[in-house]
Design an enzyme around this catalytic site. Sequence first.
Site, short mmCIF file in Angstrom:
data_model
loop_
_atom_site.label_atom_id
_atom_site.label_comp_id
_atom_site.label_asym_id
_atom_site.label_seq_id
_atom_site.Cartn_x
_atom_site.Cartn_y
_atom_site.Cartn_z
N LYS A 74 0.19 6.48 0.01
CA LYS A 74 0.17 7.93 -0.26
C LYS A 74 1.41 8.56 0.34
O LYS A 74 1.98 8.03 1.31
CB LYS A 74 -1.07 8.55 0.38
CG LYS A 74 -1.43 9.93 -0.13
CD LYS A 74 -1.95 9.86 -1.56
CE LYS A 74 -3.08 10.76 -1.84
NZ LYS A 74 -3.92 10.30 -2.95
N1 GLU Z 1 -3.44 10.77 -6.81
C1 GLU Z 1 -4.48 10.03 -7.46
C2 GLU Z 1 -5.51 9.56 -6.47
O1 GLU Z 1 -5.61 10.09 -5.39
C3 GLU Z 1 -3.93 8.92 -8.33
C4 GLU Z 1 -3.19 7.86 -7.59
C5 GLU Z 1 -2.46 6.87 -8.49
O2 GLU Z 1 -2.64 6.92 -9.68
O3 GLU Z 1 -1.73 6.06 -7.92
O4 GLU Z 1 -6.30 8.70 -6.74
#
Ligand code: GLU
Length: 429
Positions: free
Chosen positions: A112
């Site tokens: 993240k």
């Molecule tokens: N931001 C989204 C989540 O928290 C998608 C993450 C992604 O597709 O890598 O799951």
Amino acid sequence: MEIDGRRRSNNLILDTALRDFYGAADEMHLDEGLIQTLSYPERRVDVSVPVEMDDGTIKVFHGHRVQHSTALGPSKGGIRYAMDVTGQECEGLAMLMTWKCSLAGIPYGGGKGGICCDPTHMSRKEKERMSRTFGARIAPIIGRWSDVPAPDMYTGGQEMVWIMDTICKMLGHFEPAMLTGKPIDYWGAKGRTEATGRGLAACAFELMRMKGLDPAKMKAAVQGFGNVGSYAAKIMNEAGVKIVAISDTTGTYYNPNGINIDKAFEYMNTNPGQRGRKLEGFEKEGCEKLGLDDVLFVDCDFLCPCALQGTINQDTAGKIKAKYIVEGANSPTTPEAEDILNDSGVIVVPDFLANAGGVIGSYFEWAQNLQGFPWTEEDYNNRLVALMKDNFCRVWDYAQNKKVTMRRSAYIAAIKRVADIVELRGVYL
Ligand code: GLU
């Protein structure tokens, strides 16, 4: 910070992630060394992001990219632009991504990132300069086989293009699978935009099936009308569910007879307001306007928190009337609130199961990019819903058999897959 030899944090998201993890890990009798290992991210990169603002001044933003685990594959997870982004928040969210990808059965670890900023008060040009500088600074750790970012709060296809374009220029070659959530016309995947909402709705429908509930007799409230909440509301509504309340940062819009969701989309698409403020004035379309948190307390069967972290907490949990909560946001429920909900028999479908449609959809996009061959939207949606249903049933069955919450059940399944691979590979990853 440590309590009784276990890592803890002042950051709500990281602390919630750690406490939920420890609870499940202890129940599984996971080796203490492995518990300690998985309490920390493998890598965290903090970057400064100097941006030339439109008035000519330079403002320095702070950004982060965290790779919690690469045990199962490249780390995967979004990049968010928000005022509360910190390195620790990203650590908590990256950890949640590890469990999300593991539970979903896709070949990724968890990551993240984000920048602490207020994107609603920045011009397009300022956001472009910020995204490109951030992309350049995290470039050394990004790649299709190492770390694959995606959109998250207040980011979307445009931000992904700026970041990818910058990193590709640095590399000197094109590499579309280095991030996902790209616009359809630019190596994106048909279906990705609606994927998280579609997956969330699939979980709600499975829960109705398990409980013998008829969607056409159900009422739902959806907190947050962004990329997750809006499509979840639309897809549930198409199956007959009455959406009695929706909300954004301007307040709750309530209609006990059901909100016309197509009208809400139309309103949102023509309203020039900033992201997160698009429903401003929607009460004139036949709704009653209530306070910001009231969306949580309206009379309904299903509540889908699809906005921010920690909205279901000690202060709000006791006032919730819904019997079923399907979490679209990451970490919307604090552990204290979950205890209150459990005591009153509310079933909570946890975030990293319910909102996994986004990252599963990202996996499909990545696979298409690697292959250089696009799928049809029908293929994409069918595979997505099938996987979501399968994951839901696994978590549901275990929870029923072992008489544990769905969150505990999901954690145990997710941790087990990671623990097995770490056992196989060793901790020197
Ligand atoms: N931001 C989204 C989540 O928290 C998608 C993450 C992604 O597709 O890598 O799951």
